[in-house]
Design a protein around this motif. Structure first.
Motif: not given
Length: 191
Positions: A78-79, A59-60, A47-48, A53-54
């Motif tokens: 995130x999306x 998170x999934x 995220x940073x 998307x990754x």
């Protein structure tokens, strides 16, 4: 996931195993919590780095390891940052289906309404629904709240925040978000 203080708060997983057990169930729970924590840590790094998307995929993975409703919100966030608004809506709506705190419901509904409005406006104009729009500018900066996990063996211990003089927050197991710094007290009669 933004400043260091927030990042530290995001990685907080308080596991109160106040009543130690060496059984298979406790071991399996420890392993699933570790898998979730590892995925969250990797997701935060992604995220940073701006690879949203990754980060959603991590998170999934965290959600598959431990089905904490907060992970559904994180996937949606995130999306949203990845400009995949249809997927963001899907996960925000799944999050709401898990009945979060009312304050979270209200904030998430505002996100959903703004994203739907932006998508509808873009479709009406024949534009890319994931492109920036005025409707999405109304959204507050997306933040991923930290997750606190409190478990005990045996379950059913009272959880207090900051003082035993207050009303118990809940009983174990519990997971959710807390703002600020707190002392968490876990008690159970006979222990």
């Amino acid at each position: 996931m933004f400043p260091m203080k927030t990042r530290i708060l995001l990685t907080i997983f308080v596991t109160c195993l106040a009543f130690w057990s060496t059984g298979q169930t406790a071991h399996a729970q420890d392993e699933s919590l570790k898998r979730a924590r590892d995925a969250v840590d990797q997701g935060q790094d992604l995220f940073q780095a701006g690879t949203f998307a990754d980060a959603a995929e991590q998170s999934k993975t965290a959600y598959e390891a431990r089905q904490f409703k907060q992970f559904l919100f994180n996937i949606g966030a995130c999306y949203e940052k990845a400009s995949d608004y249809a997927q963001a809506l899907t996960y925000y709506e799944k999050y709401l289906g898990e009945k979060p705190a009312q304050d979270d419901v209200d904030k998430t509904n505002l996100r959903i309404q703004a994203l739907k409005k932006a998508i509808d406006e873009a479709k009406a104009a024949g534009a890319d629904p994931n492109a920036p729009s005025e409707a999405k500018k109304d959204l507050a900066k997306v933040e991923i709240p930290g997750l606190v996990v409190i478990e005990s063996d045996p379950a059913g211990a009272d959880i207090y925040i900051d003082s035993l003089d207050s009303k118990p927050l809940s009983k174990t197991p519990w997971n959710g978000s807390l703002s600020g710094e707190h002392t968490i007290i876990v008690t159970r009669k006979g222990y």
